[in-house]
Design a protein around this motif. Structure first.
Motif, PDB file in Angstrom:
ATOM      1  N   MET A 384      -4.820   9.021   3.196  1.00  0.00           N
ATOM      2  CA  MET A 384      -3.979   9.572   2.287  1.00  0.00           C
ATOM      3  C   MET A 384      -3.458   8.797   0.976  1.00  0.00           C
ATOM      4  O   MET A 384      -4.058   7.506   1.258  1.00  0.00           O
ATOM      5  N   GLN A 385      -2.290   8.938   0.423  1.00  0.00           N
ATOM      6  CA  GLN A 385      -1.821   8.095  -0.611  1.00  0.00           C
ATOM      7  C   GLN A 385      -0.478   7.858  -0.106  1.00  0.00           C
ATOM      8  O   GLN A 385       0.295   8.371   0.449  1.00  0.00           O
ATOM      9  N   ASP A 386      -0.162   6.295  -0.028  1.00  0.00           N
ATOM     10  CA  ASP A 386       1.263   6.187   0.103  1.00  0.00           C
ATOM     11  C   ASP A 386       2.258   6.465  -0.808  1.00  0.00           C
ATOM     12  O   ASP A 386       1.987   6.857  -2.006  1.00  0.00           O
ATOM     13  N   SER A 387       3.508   6.095  -0.613  1.00  0.00           N
ATOM     14  CA  SER A 387       4.510   6.189  -1.934  1.00  0.00           C
ATOM     15  C   SER A 387       4.235   5.601  -3.119  1.00  0.00           C
ATOM     16  O   SER A 387       4.749   6.074  -4.113  1.00  0.00           O
ATOM     17  N   ALA A 388       3.204   4.464  -3.184  1.00  0.00           N
ATOM     18  CA  ALA A 388       2.985   3.707  -4.106  1.00  0.00           C
ATOM     19  C   ALA A 388       1.678   4.185  -4.883  1.00  0.00           C
ATOM     20  O   ALA A 388       1.341   3.827  -5.971  1.00  0.00           O
ATOM     21  N   GLY A 389       1.069   5.348  -4.258  1.00  0.00           N
ATOM     22  CA  GLY A 389      -0.176   5.897  -4.891  1.00  0.00           C
ATOM     23  C   GLY A 389      -1.424   5.002  -4.499  1.00  0.00           C
ATOM     24  O   GLY A 389      -2.401   5.264  -4.793  1.00  0.00           O
ATOM     25  N   ASN A 390      -1.140   4.269  -3.421  1.00  0.00           N
ATOM     26  CA  ASN A 390      -2.365   3.565  -2.741  1.00  0.00           C
ATOM     27  C   ASN A 390      -3.284   4.315  -1.780  1.00  0.00           C
ATOM     28  O   ASN A 390      -2.408   5.039  -0.769  1.00  0.00           O
TER      29      ASN A 390
END
Length: 576
Positions: A384-390
């Motif tokens: 997935m992506q975290d809240s920072a887009g990583n």
């Protein structure tokens, strides 16, 4: 008044009046004269008499029925006059005219002359007007469908009569049983036998056993040929389905990276894990599994269609070389994948609680609504992506183990685990597992998930939580703890009781303080409100009360000893 006589025609007994008898006699004599120069005269006459007997038997209304001239005339109309149906070598116009008025009907007989075993299939072919080969194939299919074909063949073999006489052979093929056809049939059979005798090579008589063997061999070749057709059809069907499945799976794997949140990772588990990208695994899978299935499909088509050639030698050997390369790459990747999981590493984090051994310790799990919508999600792994887009790996592979400690205060030990191709790599990968928890007063709040960077790859990452409880402390687990409770390496019974209640640590036991009666000490009997009344060593009355209600009362004068009644876990009242 007409005189009657008794006659025997074709093995059947008839009462016939004198006029009809003379007319029938003249009819037979005229037929004999017309057959004076025919080959097989006796055989023809025998068949004609049997046919006449069959027609006369149809006229009989009872055993006392007397055949009259009218009956004989009707039989002659069916059979035809000898002079009208005489067959010459150069003319058959009269026979054709007679056939035009005949409605074709068949009777069911076994054709042993043309049949392979008993003539059942050939006889059915004559009756239904189709090639007997299709009926043989149907029987073979029935045999493969559970052996029903063998039973059906044997039943028909017994039930169907064999076509022996010329009349029966004509009825089997649907030809009218007339003098003309009987004579023609007998002549054909006689000529066939004569030609065989004339053309026979008598020098091969001593090789009769060899000819029989060849005949059996030919029959087996036909049977196995039909079996090959059926087998080819099954091979084509199943190889086509399997090939389609391989293609669909490979396409999904190849394009999995473009799917939202890579949800496909939740459903596809491959031996290569994620060390090799899924799109490469998809290509290798379609080459390694699809090429053999393609060749199996070609084999099935060749069994169905003789002399079929779909691909040339260049294409064939090219596909073989590609398959060998693909399998070699898969084996190499598999060995590399095994090496990547060869060693196990972990990191340990310990933290104590600032409470006494007589306090209550609350434990619960919580979830992050950014990644999931329920705390009960288990065995979940996603890229997935975290809240920072990583890009990250999200997993709920978390478990809690209950341990006993002699220390005065409880403490927690968090172990982050991972695998690698060396101890150093495994430990480094375990350190990069991000897991959070917090202690708020006497409450332990645990995350139900952990995160790690996708660069760390999936290497059996896991978080084990060891909760050490001292003697006398009250353990109060939330109801959601049951989804993460792990009985391995635990000091307490895994089935200590339901979550959501308070348990006091008593050495190696967890005793529930507020569980319902049916949950607390389920193995012990319930003795509350059970009373036994005795007088002078004689049992006068037994009264059983449960929850204040009388459920049983017994009066007896039989001597009895004092004791108590208990209700076991099955609800049965027993005396101790």
């Amino acid at each position: 008044m007409n005189k009657t006589v008794n006659i025997n025609i074709g093995g059947l007994f008839f009462h016939i009046d004198e006029d009809a008898f003379q007319k029938l006699t003249r009819y037979f004599e005229a037929i004999k004269r017309s057959l004076s120069n025919s080959s097989g005269k006796d055989e023809i006459m025998k068949d004609i008499e049997m046919r006449v007997a069959e027609l006369l038997a149809e006229k009989q209304k009872s055993d006392k029925h007397v055949i009259n001239s009218k009956d004989v005339d009707e039989v002659i109309v069916v059979m035809g006059q000898p002079e009208d149906y005489r067959i010459d070598d150069d003319s058959d116009d009269n026979a054709t005219a007679s056939l035009n008025s005949y409605t074709k009907s068949r009777k069911l007989y076994r054709d042993k002359d043309r049949g392979t075993i008993a003539g059942v299939c050939t006889g059915l072919g004559h009756y239904f007007g189709i090639d007997s080969v299709w009926i043989k194939i149907a029987f073979i299919l029935l045999i493969w469908a559970g052996g029903a074909g063998i039973i059906a063949y044997l039943v028909l073999w017994i039930a169907m009569p064999k076509a022996i006489t010329t009349s029966e052979k004509l009825e089997m093929t649907g030809e009218p049983v007339t003098i003309s056809n009987i004579e023609k049939k007998v002549r054909e059979e006689f000529d066939t036998v004569s030609n065989r005798l004339k053309n026979a090579d008598y020098s091969q008589v001593k090789n009769g056993a060899e000819r029989v063997g060849n005949g059996i061999g030919d029959a087996l070749i036909k049977i196995f040929g039909a079996f090959a057709k059926v087998l080819g059809a099954f091979i084509v069907l199943f190889s086509t389905i399997a090939l389609l499945g391989v293609c669909v799976t490979s396409v999904v794997m190849i394009f999995s990276s473009s799917m939202p949140e890579n949800k496909i990772v939740e459903f596809i588990s491959t031996p290569l894990g994620l060390e090799t990208p899924l799109w490469i695994q998809g290509i290798l899978f379609i080459l390694a599994a699809g090429i053999p299935l393609f060749f199996i499909l070609i084999l099935g088509l060749k069994l169905l269609i003789t002399n079929l050639k779909l691909i040339g030698n260049i294409a064939k050997y090219s596909l073989l070389a590609i398959w060998i390369i693909a399998v070699g790459i898969l084996i190499s990747l598999g060995i590399n994948e095994f090496n990547q999981m060869a060693y196990s590493g972990k990191t340990v984090q310990k933290e104590s609680f600032n409470i006494t051994a007589t306090d209550t310790l609350k434990v619960k799990f919580k979830y992050n609504d950014y990644y999931s919508k329920s705390v009960n999600d288990r065995d979940d792994i996603r890229i997935m992506q975290d809240s920072a887009g990583n890009a990250i790996i999200y997993s709920t592979n978390v478990g809690i183990h209950l341990k006993r400690t002699d220390k005065l205060v409880p403490f927690i030990q968090i172990e982050r685990r991972a695998n690698g191709k060396s101890f150093a790599e495994a430990n480094e990968r375990a350190e990069k597992v991000k897991y959070n928890f917090k202690i708020v007063g006497n409450e332990l709040i645990l995350d139900n998930y952990f995160l790690t960077d996708t660069k760390n790859k999936l290497r059996n990452q896991r978080v084990d939580i060891y909760l050490y409880l001292p003697n006398g402390i009250v353990y109060y687990p939330d109801a959601n703890v049951e989804h993460y409770l792990d009985g391995s390496n635990s000091d307490f019974d895994y089935f200590y009781g339901p979550e959501g209640y308070k348990y006091k640590v008593d050495n190696l036991d967890l005793k529930c303080l507020n569980c319902p009666n049916d949950e607390n000490n389920p193995d012990e009997g319930n003795t509350e409100n059970v009373s036994v009344t005795t007088e002078t060593d004689s049992l006068n009355k037994v009264t059983v009360k449960i929850n204040g209600e009388v459920v049983s009362e017994t009066k007896s004068g039989t001597p009895a000893k004092k004791g108590k009644l208990v209700v076991d876990e099955n609800g049965v009242i027993i005396k101790k």
